[in-house]
Structures are given as structure tokens and as C-alpha cells.
Design a protein around this motif. Structure first.
Motif, PDB file in Angstrom:
ATOM      1  N   ASP A 115      63.191  -9.796 -10.800  1.00 31.15           N
ATOM      2  CA  ASP A 115      63.141  -8.336 -10.915  1.00 31.15           C
ATOM      3  C   ASP A 115      62.838  -7.963 -12.352  1.00 31.15           C
ATOM      4  N   SER A 116      61.601  -8.004 -12.713  1.00 29.94           N
ATOM      5  CA  SER A 116      61.260  -7.664 -14.085  1.00 29.94           C
ATOM      6  C   SER A 116      59.763  -7.479 -14.197  1.00 29.94           C
ATOM      7  N   ALA A 117      59.360  -6.820 -15.287  1.00 24.45           N
ATOM      8  CA  ALA A 117      57.946  -6.456 -15.418  1.00 24.45           C
ATOM      9  C   ALA A 117      57.141  -7.571 -16.091  1.00 24.45           C
ATOM     10  N   PHE A 118      57.136  -8.729 -15.526  1.00 26.54           N
ATOM     11  CA  PHE A 118      56.309  -9.793 -16.080  1.00 26.54           C
ATOM     12  C   PHE A 118      54.858  -9.613 -15.657  1.00 26.54           C
ATOM     13  N   ALA A 119      53.958 -10.211 -16.421  1.00 26.55           N
ATOM     14  CA  ALA A 119      52.542 -10.200 -16.030  1.00 26.55           C
ATOM     15  C   ALA A 119      52.221 -11.531 -15.350  1.00 26.55           C
ATOM     16  N   ILE A 120      51.191 -11.519 -14.529  1.00 31.37           N
ATOM     17  CA  ILE A 120      50.730 -12.756 -13.889  1.00 31.37           C
ATOM     18  C   ILE A 120      50.329 -13.744 -14.986  1.00 31.37           C
ATOM     19  N   GLY A 121      50.804 -14.963 -14.888  1.00 33.33           N
ATOM     20  CA  GLY A 121      50.497 -15.976 -15.903  1.00 33.33           C
ATOM     21  C   GLY A 121      51.599 -16.144 -16.939  1.00 33.33           C
ATOM     22  N   ASP A 122      52.548 -15.179 -16.981  1.00 37.95           N
ATOM     23  CA  ASP A 122      53.689 -15.331 -17.898  1.00 37.95           C
ATOM     24  C   ASP A 122      54.569 -16.484 -17.433  1.00 37.95           C
ATOM     25  N   ILE A 123      55.247 -17.076 -18.403  1.00 37.17           N
ATOM     26  CA  ILE A 123      56.272 -18.052 -18.045  1.00 37.17           C
ATOM     27  C   ILE A 123      57.617 -17.424 -18.389  1.00 37.17           C
ATOM     28  N   ALA A 124      58.373 -17.130 -17.338  1.00 41.05           N
ATOM     29  CA  ALA A 124      59.617 -16.379 -17.504  1.00 41.05           C
ATOM     30  C   ALA A 124      60.791 -17.349 -17.552  1.00 41.05           C
ATOM     31  N   ARG A 125      61.669 -17.112 -18.504  1.00 44.05           N
ATOM     32  CA  ARG A 125      62.906 -17.905 -18.582  1.00 44.05           C
ATOM     33  C   ARG A 125      63.945 -17.198 -17.716  1.00 44.05           C
ATOM     34  N   VAL A 126      64.398 -17.843 -16.677  1.00 38.89           N
ATOM     35  CA  VAL A 126      65.310 -17.148 -15.761  1.00 38.89           C
ATOM     36  C   VAL A 126      66.520 -18.020 -15.426  1.00 38.89           C
ATOM     37  N   GLU A 127      67.546 -17.336 -14.978  1.00 38.79           N
ATOM     38  CA  GLU A 127      68.666 -18.022 -14.354  1.00 38.79           C
ATOM     39  C   GLU A 127      68.536 -17.808 -12.849  1.00 38.79           C
ATOM     40  N   LEU A 128      68.598 -18.870 -12.087  1.00 39.11           N
ATOM     41  CA  LEU A 128      68.503 -18.742 -10.630  1.00 39.11           C
ATOM     42  C   LEU A 128      69.843 -18.239 -10.121  1.00 39.11           C
TER      43      LEU A 128
END
Ligand code: 5AD
Ligand code: SF4
Length: 440
Positions: A409-422
Motif C-alpha cells: 500500500d504505497s505510491a511506488f513506481a513500476i520498476g522500484d525496489i521497495a523495502r518492505v516487511e511482510l
């Protein structure tokens, strides 16, 4: 005579190698000056077909019939139709005889598609199912813009001759593309926007070159391409799983912790009848070595139920193997007799209702394990490569290192590498919470 097509559409069925071939055909026709269009009004429709299972040929004929009917109703004449892929290779003459299509082109000959289309426009039915070694890729244009994930075929064909499988006949013998050509194509894909490359081959881990290099050498070289964040490969054969490749899973950070290693059955008797040349024990020992190198690796497989002669006891062995492995995901299929393969003529073909029941039981076990694997990932912190928008506004969908779909749930762009907690897991996907701003 038909008008020379100005627009085209490619419809690919089946495996990822067909997806790759479909992209290359599209690039080829674009180079020839044609423009992509929707299948509902393209001048040329390429059906890039799959022959691996069930009623493949009949499906092609019904697709052709439907396209012609829709288009004649819409614009009074049908489009030019080209049949490509493995059904074209296996049933080319029959397709021309029965469906009177304009072009038939096999998987090793599609670099000739523009020439064949020109012949068809001049009024001849054009067929090319030759299997020249190595000539296709050199004749293809440079890669075009791609999304964040890209396929790259490095190896084609199969010499294993599993008794149920049509691939050695439709795709031919194992051929590896040259090292330099692959590295160049990978660089072009990265320049065009790819952050992840999946190396493809029917037996991708059998890739080797004339200097004795193996897939792991290729992976280690690709790992050095700046901006290439992720490398994957599929599909592998247990017998070609070299120690060097296992070691790469331990050492190479960009090599994702995921291995698709088909086993097909858990019964030694059936593995023998399938001509798999590995047995249950050697397969399980191999997975132990892979897990020792990369403990968090996600394992995937392919299974066939209802191979000729499969008894209840054989099938129980398959379920026991599934329990022993704990797959992160897997594909399972009902056996389908393929014309010309040894198993199609074997005695003891299994009744459809028995196959249905076994497939249901197997899939219940595999779904159970997939959910368990996803649940065990909750709480982990990992990178998610964002591939496309999710279903709801503000939501993006990407892949974890273990090839799980993750909704963020965030405004990432396609191709970004997002650091997330599952944070939560379902059978098919997980949700993730953004930890830090996206790193480009
Ligand atoms: N019937 C059912 N499944 C098959 N596969 C290959 N040939 C057949 C067949 N004749 C499955 C195998 C293979 C996957 C790509 O398709 O599981 O690994
Ligand atoms: Fe088919 Fe077996 Fe070759 Fe895989 S290894 S493509 S199943 S013959």
C-alpha cells in the motif's frame, strides 16, 4: 493475393519460452515497418501455440475458426493468419490442409516470418519448420523497451526424452546460445529498463559453451551488470544441477532464492517408466544440497498424475515426496498422451476419473504447503520489485525474492525496489508494509 499486412498481433500460449518468442516476433515485425494492433483488427494474427498437453491442435483450429468468424462479421474479410510455436512444428502440414492458414512457422524458424508473410501476401501458402542450429537469434533485431522483468532465452531444446514429453520433437536437440550474445542481450534489456532477468531454457541448467563454461559462470558475469538487481532461471533438470550452480545460490546476491526443479512423480517405478534418469532419493539429496547452500530457497516443481500404469501406491509415493519437500509452489497436471511419444502407446492408461481424483488430492497438498510457505514468510523484511498497480488505488503489486506476489500500500513506481516487511499471507499473495523510501 492478400494485402501486405500493415498491423499485427501476436497471441502466445503455453510456457515462458513462448512468451519470449512472441516478444521477439513482435520486434521483428516492428523492424519490418508493421505496427502492433489489437487482435480484433490487426491485419496479421500470429498464434504462437503450445503442444505440451491436452487437445492442443484442436484448440488451434477452434481459435482460427473463431478469429475468422468474428472478423468476417466485423470487416467482411479475415486477417492473414500465421501459426507459430510447437503445434506448428508438430502439425504444420495438417494445419495448412485443414485450416488453410497463410503461414506456418516453427519455433526454430521464426526469424523468417517477414519473408513468409511476404510470400503469403503474394499468394503462396508459406511453411517453414526447419531446425537450423543457431541461426535464429543472430537474425533477430535488438531488444526494445521492456518492463522491469524480462525473459532471455539462453538454451533451447531437450535431449532427455522423457517418455511423456513432446518437447524433444517440437523444439529439437539441446542448443546453448553463445556466452557473448547472451551478455549483450542482457545489457540491452537492462538499458531498456529491466531490473530482473529470467534466463530461459527447456533445460536451462544444461547451458554450456564451447569453453566449458556453465550456467553459474553466466550468472556470475550477469551479476556484474550495474542496475541488474535480480537474476532467475527456469526450467531445470535434476541431472544438470551442477555443484557450481548450487554454489552460486550461496554466493551470488542477485541470484534469487528460488528453484523450479520438476520431479514429476515420487515413485521410482514411474520415474523409470518416464525415463527421468533420477530417482526419488537422488532428487531429495539434491534438494538437501541446495538447501545447505541457500537455506531460505523457495522450491517449486512440476508433477504429472495418471501416467500410464500409475497405481494408488505410486501416487501415495508422490504425496509422501510432497510432504518431505514442502514446496513453496508447484504445477501439477493430468497426464495427456502426446502423439508420437513412447508413453502414448503404453498399456494401462489411467481412467479420467482416477486422474481427476488424484489431481485434486495432489493440489490440495500443494496448496496447503504454499500457504504454509507464505505464512512462514510473515515478519520477514525483504525487497519487492514493483511490477504493476494492484487492484485498488494506491496499491502496487510486486514480487518478493521467493517469487511470491506482494501487495504494497504505497505510491511506488513500476520498476522500484521497495523495502518492505511482510505483514500477512494468503494462499496466492502476501501484503507488505513499506519500511523506507524506494531506492532507485
Ligand atoms: N502430460 C501432462 N503433463 C506434461 N508435461 C509435459 N508433458 C506432459 C504430458 N504429456 C508437464 C511436465 C513438464 C511440464 C512443463 O509439463 O510436468 O515438466
Ligand atoms: Fe520434456 Fe523431460 Fe525434456 Fe522436460 S526434460 S522438456 S519433461 S523431455
Amino acid at each position: 493475393m492478400k494485402p501486405v499486412p500493415k498491423t499485427f498481433a501476436v497471441k502466445s500460449f503455453g510456457c515462458q519460452m513462448n512468451v519470449y518468442d512472441g516478444e521477439r516476433m513482435a520486434e521483428l515485425m516492428t523492424r519490418e515497418g508493421m505496427t502492433p494492433a489489437d487482435a480484433s483488427d490487426a491485419d496479421l494474427i500470429v498464434l504462437n501455440t503450445c503442444h505440451i498437453r491436452e487437445r492442443a491442435t484442436e484448440k488451434v483450429f477452434s481459435d482460427i475458426g473463431r478469429i475468422r468468424k468474428d472478423r468476417r462479421a466485423k470487416d467482411g474479410r479475415g486477417p492473414m493468419i500465421a501459426v507459430a510455436g510447437c503445434v506448428a512444428q508438430a502439425e504444420g502440414e495438417e494445419i495448412i490442409r485443414r485450416a488453410k492458414v497463410d503461414v506456418v512457422v516453427g519455433p526454430q524458424a521464426y526469424h523468417n516470418l517477414p519473408k513468409l508473410v511476404a510470400e503469403a501476401a503474394a499468394g503462396t501458402t508459406a511453411l517453414d519448420t526447419d531446425m537450423p542450429v543457431g541461426s535464429k537469434f543472430a537474425a533477430l533485431p535488438a531488444r526494445r523497451t521492456v518492463g522491469p522483468t524480462a525473459f532471455l532465452t539462453v538454451q533451447e531444446g531437450c535431449d532427455k526424452f522423457c517418455t511423456y514429453c513432446v518437447v524433444p520433437y517440437t523444439r529439437g536437440a539441446e542448443v546453448s546460445r553463445p556466452f557473448a550474445a547472451i551478455v549483450d542481450e542482457a545489457k540491452a534489456l537492462v538499458d531498456a529498463g529491466a531490473r530482473e532477468i529470467t534466463l530461459l531454457g527447456q533445460n536451462v541448467n544444461a547451458w554450456e559453451d564451447t569453453d566449458g563454461r556453465g550456467l553459474h559462470d553466466l550468472i556470475r558475469t550477469l551479476d556484474r551488470i550495474p542496475s541488474l538487481a535480480r537474476i532467475r532461471y527456469t526450467t531445470s533438470h535434476p541431472n544438470d544441477m551442477a555443484q557450481g550452480l548450487i554454489d552460486a545460490h550461496r554466493d551470488v546476491e542477485s541470484l534469487m532464492p528460488f528453484l523450479h526443479l520438476p520431479v514429476q512423480s515420487g515413485s521410482d517405478r514411474l520415474l523409470k517408466a518416464m525415463n527421468r534418469s533420477h530417482d526419488r532419493t537422488s532428487y531429495l539429496q539434491l534438494l538437501d544440497r541446495v538447501r545447505a547452500a541457500r537455506p531460505d530457497i523457495a522450491l517449486s516443481g512440476d508433477f504429472i498424475v495418471g501416467f500410464p500404469g500409475e497405481t494408488d501406491a505410486d501416487f501415495e509415493e508422490t504425496l509422501r515426496l510432497v510432504d518431505a519437500v514442502g514446496y513453496a509452489q508447484a504445477f501439477s497436471f493430468k497426464y495427456s498422451p502426446r502423439p508420437g511419444t513412447p508413453a502414448a502407446d503404453m498399456a494401462d492408461q489411467i481412467a479420467p476419473d482416477v486422474m481427476d481424483e488424484r489431481l485434486q488430492r495432489l493440489q490440495a497438498a500443494l496448496n496447503r504447503d504454499q500457504l504454509a510457505f507464505n505464512e512462514s514468510a510473515v515478519g520477514r523484511i525483504c525487497d519487492v520489485l514493483i511490477e504493476r498497480p494492484g487492484k485498488f488505488a494506491g496499491q502496487m503489486l510486486g514480487k518478493s525474492p521467493w517469487l511470491q506476489s506482494v501487495l504494497v500500500d504505497s505510491a511506488f513506481a513500476i520498476g522500484d525496489i521497495a523495502r518492505v516487511e511482510l505483514t500477512a499471507a494468503g494462499p496466492k499473495s502476501l501484503t507488505g508494509r513499506q519500511l523506507v523510501a524506494a531506492a532507485a
